[in-house]
Design a protein around this motif. Structure first.
Motif, short mmCIF file in Angstrom:
data_model
loop_
_atom_site.label_atom_id
_atom_site.label_comp_id
_atom_site.label_asym_id
_atom_site.label_seq_id
_atom_site.Cartn_x
_atom_site.Cartn_y
_atom_site.Cartn_z
N ASP A 70 -15.54 25.57 33.60
CA ASP A 70 -15.09 24.85 32.42
C ASP A 70 -15.69 23.45 32.38
O ASP A 70 -15.29 22.57 33.14
CB ASP A 70 -13.56 24.75 32.40
N GLY A 71 -16.65 23.24 31.48
CA GLY A 71 -17.25 21.91 31.36
C GLY A 71 -18.33 21.68 32.40
O GLY A 71 -18.64 22.53 33.23
N ASN A 72 -18.89 20.47 32.35
CA ASN A 72 -19.98 20.15 33.26
C ASN A 72 -19.54 19.11 34.28
O ASN A 72 -18.48 18.50 34.17
CB ASN A 72 -21.21 19.66 32.48
N LEU A 73 -20.36 18.92 35.29
CA LEU A 73 -20.03 18.01 36.37
C LEU A 73 -20.13 16.56 35.93
O LEU A 73 -19.38 15.70 36.43
CB LEU A 73 -20.94 18.27 37.58
N VAL A 78 -17.45 10.98 35.07
CA VAL A 78 -16.94 9.92 34.20
C VAL A 78 -15.41 9.88 34.27
O VAL A 78 -14.81 8.80 34.30
CB VAL A 78 -17.42 10.14 32.75
N ALA A 79 -14.78 11.05 34.30
CA ALA A 79 -13.32 11.10 34.39
C ALA A 79 -12.84 10.44 35.68
O ALA A 79 -11.82 9.73 35.68
CB ALA A 79 -12.86 12.55 34.33
N ALA A 80 -13.55 10.66 36.78
CA ALA A 80 -13.17 10.03 38.05
C ALA A 80 -13.25 8.51 37.94
O ALA A 80 -12.39 7.79 38.47
CB ALA A 80 -14.07 10.54 39.17
N TYR A 81 -14.28 8.00 37.26
CA TYR A 81 -14.40 6.56 37.07
C TYR A 81 -13.24 6.01 36.25
O TYR A 81 -12.66 4.97 36.59
CB TYR A 81 -15.73 6.24 36.38
N LEU A 82 -12.87 6.72 35.20
CA LEU A 82 -11.77 6.25 34.35
C LEU A 82 -10.46 6.19 35.12
O LEU A 82 -9.67 5.24 34.98
CB LEU A 82 -11.63 7.16 33.13
N VAL A 83 -10.20 7.21 35.94
CA VAL A 83 -8.97 7.20 36.74
C VAL A 83 -9.02 6.06 37.77
O VAL A 83 -8.03 5.35 37.98
CB VAL A 83 -8.77 8.56 37.44
N VAL A 92 -14.94 3.41 42.08
CA VAL A 92 -16.09 4.16 41.59
C VAL A 92 -16.98 3.22 40.78
O VAL A 92 -16.47 2.47 39.95
CB VAL A 92 -15.64 5.36 40.72
N PRO A 93 -18.29 3.23 41.01
CA PRO A 93 -19.17 2.37 40.23
C PRO A 93 -19.06 2.68 38.73
O PRO A 93 -18.78 3.82 38.35
CB PRO A 93 -20.57 2.72 40.75
N PRO A 94 -19.25 1.68 37.87
CA PRO A 94 -19.21 1.91 36.43
C PRO A 94 -20.05 3.12 36.03
O PRO A 94 -21.22 3.24 36.42
CB PRO A 94 -19.75 0.61 35.85
N THR A 95 -19.45 4.02 35.25
CA THR A 95 -20.04 5.31 34.93
C THR A 95 -19.80 5.64 33.47
O THR A 95 -18.69 5.47 32.97
CB THR A 95 -19.41 6.42 35.81
N VAL A 96 -20.83 6.11 32.78
CA VAL A 96 -20.70 6.48 31.37
C VAL A 96 -21.34 7.84 31.14
O VAL A 96 -22.14 8.32 31.95
CB VAL A 96 -21.36 5.44 30.44
N GLY A 103 -31.55 14.69 28.03
CA GLY A 103 -30.32 15.16 27.41
C GLY A 103 -29.09 14.46 27.95
O GLY A 103 -29.18 13.46 28.67
N GLU A 104 -27.93 14.99 27.57
CA GLU A 104 -26.67 14.38 27.98
C GLU A 104 -26.54 14.37 29.50
O GLU A 104 -26.96 15.30 30.19
CB GLU A 104 -25.48 15.16 27.40
N GLY A 105 -25.97 13.30 30.00
CA GLY A 105 -25.78 13.21 31.44
C GLY A 105 -24.89 12.04 31.81
O GLY A 105 -24.45 11.26 30.95
N MET A 106 -24.61 11.94 33.06
CA MET A 106 -23.84 10.84 33.61
C MET A 106 -24.79 9.73 34.03
O MET A 106 -25.81 9.98 34.67
CB MET A 106 -23.03 11.33 34.83
N VAL A 107 -24.46 8.49 33.67
CA VAL A 107 -25.22 7.33 34.11
C VAL A 107 -24.27 6.39 34.84
O VAL A 107 -23.23 6.01 34.30
CB VAL A 107 -25.89 6.60 32.91
N GLN A 108 -24.64 6.04 36.05
CA GLN A 108 -23.76 5.26 36.93
C GLN A 108 -24.54 4.11 37.57
O GLN A 108 -25.70 4.29 37.97
CB GLN A 108 -23.20 6.17 38.02
#
Length: 284
Positions: A70-73, A78-83, A92-96, A103-108
């Motif tokens: 369910d969903g991608n990693l 990003v969810a871990a950063y928000l928590v 957790v380092p700033p993550t968006v 394409g879409e991805g996590m940037v930290q």
């Protein structure tokens, strides 16, 4: 003891501005970080006259996992950063989440920890160690015995460090399935950062970590206060809950709430469930 202030990147005044650079900046790929199971690209984000070194993990570069359908990693990172930010601990380092060259991805934000490959040394930069005998020693917490070859074993220990203890609580909340030694990055600002949270937030208990030293011990007063505040921020309609609902499934969000409630009810650090390997492999 409150965590030290996070030092922003050069040219960036605050965490919010850092997130803006990561989210809106032009990404220039510098190279690929070797040894990672998924595609991890070292980049520079440039925006508003500021340059921020960062890590970009495109969703297209993720290897499918049978137990995380369910969903991608990237969204889980990003969810871990928000928590983490909601706790006030800044672990957790700033993550968006954003679009990038692939394409879409996590940037930290890249954390310079003195290790060229972006990972901590096998000893966790003084936070993990192997010792002879059956006692951890003063200032250390035992994890378990490890095979070191030639029929010999050694006791794996981690530092009795308040930063690690906070991280162990965060891992329990997000159900981190992969807390390895190489995911512990002491930053130049005095903080300890945890990275690689893609295999988190599962509805089943999948907590795998090297930070079992406090298992069964009472949570600190600070941790209980933080968890109480986090419980409120996870309530339906709150900003954190709304944002998490965009990143993880409804069942996973409900599981986060249940884990926070259980930690507050029991008042202790969780123990290994016995239904899932407690230590990640490889441990570093």
């Amino acid at each position: 003891m409150p965590p030290p202030e996070r030092l922003p990147a050069p040219g960036v005044k605050a965490t919010g501005e850092l997130e803006e650079v990561l989210a809106k900046g032009e990404l220039t790929v510098v190279g690929r970080i070797p040894g990672a199971s998924n595609a991890v690209l070292l980049c520079t984000a440039t925006y508003g006259g500021a340059d921020v070194d960062c890590v970009y993990k495109p969703v297209k570069g993720e290897r499918p996992l049978w137990d995380f359908p369910d969903g991608n990693l990237a969204r889980r990172e990003v969810a871990a950063y928000l928590v983490s930010e909601a706790t006030g601990w800044g672990l957790v380092p700033p993550t968006v989440l954003r679009d990038g060259p692939y394409g879409e991805g996590m940037v930290q934000q890249w954390i310079e920890s003195g290790h060229g490959d972006g990972e901590a040394e096998a000893d966790g930069s003084g936070l993990l160690a192997l010792v002879e005998g059956e006692e951890a020693g003063e200032g250390w917490k035992p994890v378990g015995f490890a095979d070191v070859g030639e029929g010999r074993t050694a006791l794996l220990v981690h530092a009795d460090d308040p930063r690690l203890r906070r991280l162990s609580v965060l891992d329990a909340v997000i159900n981190n399935g992969d807390r390895k030694g190489g995911h512990l990055l002491p930053g130049p600002d005095g903080r300890l950062y945890g990275i690689d949270h893609g295999v988190s937030f599962h509805v089943e208990d999948k907590l795998r970590t090297l930070l079992w030293g406090w298992a069964g011990e009472p949570l600190t007063d600070e941790a209980q206060e933080v968890l109480g505040l986090l419980q409120g921020r996870l309530a339906a309609g709150e900003a954190l809950a709304t944002r998490l609902a965009e990143l993880i499934t409804p069942a996973e969000l409900a599981a986060v709430r249940a884990r926070v409630a259980r930690l507050l009810r029991t008042g202790v650090h969780p123990k290994p469930s016995g239904q899932w390997p407690a230590i990640p492999w490889p441990p570093v």
